[in-house]
Design a protein around this motif. Structure first.
Motif, short mmCIF file in Angstrom:
data_model
loop_
_atom_site.label_atom_id
_atom_site.label_comp_id
_atom_site.label_asym_id
_atom_site.label_seq_id
_atom_site.Cartn_x
_atom_site.Cartn_y
_atom_site.Cartn_z
N PRO A 25 -26.43 -37.10 -42.65
CA PRO A 25 -26.86 -35.70 -42.71
C PRO A 25 -28.30 -35.52 -42.23
O PRO A 25 -29.23 -36.08 -42.82
CB PRO A 25 -26.76 -35.35 -44.20
CG PRO A 25 -25.82 -36.37 -44.77
CD PRO A 25 -26.03 -37.61 -43.97
N ARG A 26 -28.45 -34.79 -41.14
CA ARG A 26 -29.77 -34.50 -40.57
C ARG A 26 -29.77 -33.08 -40.03
O ARG A 26 -28.82 -32.67 -39.35
CB ARG A 26 -30.13 -35.45 -39.42
CG ARG A 26 -30.36 -36.87 -39.81
CD ARG A 26 -31.72 -37.02 -40.52
NE ARG A 26 -31.85 -38.37 -41.02
CZ ARG A 26 -31.55 -38.75 -42.26
NH1 ARG A 26 -31.09 -37.89 -43.13
NH2 ARG A 26 -31.71 -39.98 -42.65
N VAL A 30 -25.76 -32.09 -37.46
CA VAL A 30 -24.41 -31.97 -38.03
C VAL A 30 -23.96 -30.51 -37.97
O VAL A 30 -24.78 -29.59 -38.06
CB VAL A 30 -24.33 -32.50 -39.48
CG1 VAL A 30 -24.60 -34.01 -39.53
CG2 VAL A 30 -25.29 -31.77 -40.39
N LEU A 44 -26.27 -27.69 -42.54
CA LEU A 44 -26.53 -28.99 -43.18
C LEU A 44 -26.06 -28.97 -44.63
O LEU A 44 -25.42 -29.92 -45.09
CB LEU A 44 -28.02 -29.33 -43.10
CG LEU A 44 -28.46 -30.62 -43.78
CD1 LEU A 44 -27.74 -31.84 -43.20
CD2 LEU A 44 -29.97 -30.79 -43.67
N ASP A 45 -26.33 -27.89 -45.34
CA ASP A 45 -25.86 -27.77 -46.73
C ASP A 45 -24.33 -27.83 -46.79
O ASP A 45 -23.76 -28.51 -47.66
CB ASP A 45 -26.34 -26.48 -47.36
CG ASP A 45 -27.83 -26.48 -47.67
OD1 ASP A 45 -28.44 -27.57 -47.67
OD2 ASP A 45 -28.38 -25.38 -47.89
N TYR A 47 -22.32 -29.22 -44.63
CA TYR A 47 -21.91 -30.58 -44.29
C TYR A 47 -22.06 -31.51 -45.49
O TYR A 47 -21.16 -32.29 -45.79
CB TYR A 47 -22.73 -31.10 -43.10
CG TYR A 47 -22.35 -32.49 -42.69
CD1 TYR A 47 -21.22 -32.72 -41.91
CD2 TYR A 47 -23.08 -33.60 -43.12
CE1 TYR A 47 -20.85 -34.00 -41.54
CE2 TYR A 47 -22.72 -34.87 -42.76
CZ TYR A 47 -21.61 -35.07 -41.98
OH TYR A 47 -21.23 -36.35 -41.63
N ARG A 48 -23.19 -31.42 -46.15
CA ARG A 48 -23.40 -32.27 -47.34
C ARG A 48 -22.34 -32.00 -48.40
O ARG A 48 -21.85 -32.93 -49.04
CB ARG A 48 -24.80 -32.04 -47.91
CG ARG A 48 -25.89 -32.71 -47.14
CD ARG A 48 -27.23 -32.54 -47.82
NE ARG A 48 -28.21 -33.43 -47.24
CZ ARG A 48 -29.40 -33.03 -46.79
NH1 ARG A 48 -29.76 -31.76 -46.89
NH2 ARG A 48 -30.24 -33.91 -46.27
N CYS A 79 -26.98 -41.55 -47.72
CA CYS A 79 -25.59 -42.03 -47.68
C CYS A 79 -25.40 -43.27 -48.54
O CYS A 79 -24.33 -43.44 -49.14
CB CYS A 79 -25.17 -42.30 -46.24
SG CYS A 79 -25.06 -40.78 -45.26
N ASP A 122 -15.18 -33.65 -42.80
CA ASP A 122 -15.30 -32.20 -42.71
C ASP A 122 -13.94 -31.51 -42.73
O ASP A 122 -13.64 -30.65 -41.93
CB ASP A 122 -16.10 -31.79 -41.47
CG ASP A 122 -15.52 -32.34 -40.19
OD1 ASP A 122 -14.55 -33.13 -40.24
OD2 ASP A 122 -16.03 -31.98 -39.11
#
Length: 172
Positions: A25-26, A30, A44-45, A47-48, A79, A122
């Motif tokens: 996650p960057r 992503v 990003l949120d 994705y996390r 991770c 995802d």
């Protein structure tokens, strides 16, 4: 007992390996298409959240090994912490197109005699039942593939190596 029955029983008893493909996650790296609509921070949120939800599925899946296979360097050890929390091993994806990376991720467990189910991180509708069903299907099938609405697929399960499965595909 007959030989065919013995083979079927042994095939059912093979170790199960779950592989989750993920990017580290960057911000800006992503869910880039989603970020165009909602912004990089919210992408990003999201994705996390999806990554965490996918890893949490392990609790409801009957597996002998779980591997979080990363693209990118986990410099912040985010991770590593997630893998530890959800009982995953960490591995790095090899270089190359998506098919080559998927094939490589499956090769080791298959060579060790395991059946493998590989998913991305995802797939918000993915359930533990889907994973268990895929593993169960591998007891009598060489491959299991779950399609996605966009024409791709979100789950690949293998009970043996099928190199052509990953060759000459249009990876989007």
């Amino acid at each position: 007992s007959c030989i065919a029955c013995t083979i079927a029983v042994n095939r059912n008893m093979r170790a199960r390996c779950l592989v989750v493909f993920a990017r580290v996650p960057r911000l800006g790296a992503v869910k880039t298409r989603l970020a165009k609509d909602i912004g990089e921070a919210q992408a990003l949120d999201a994705y996390r959240c999806m990554l965490t939800s996918t890893l949490a599925l392990r609790k409801g899946v009957q597996v002998d090994q779980a591997v979080l296979c990363l693209e990118g360097q986990d410099d912040q050890q985010e991770c590593l912490r997630l893998a530890s929390t959800y009982d995953f091993e960490l591995a790095l994806q090899v270089q190359g197109h998506l098919g080559a990376r998927m094939q490589a991720a499956c090769a080791g467990p298959l060579a060790a005699g395991s059946v493998v189910v590989l998913v991305g991180c995802d797939l918000p509708t993915l359930q533990a039942k889907d994973l268990n069903d895929a593993f169960d299907a591998l007891a009598t099938h060489d491959a299991v593939i779950a399609p996605t609405e966009d024409g791709g697929y979100g789950l690949v399960g293998l009970s043996r190596a099928i190199p052509d499965l990953f060759a000459e595909q249009c990876w989007g």
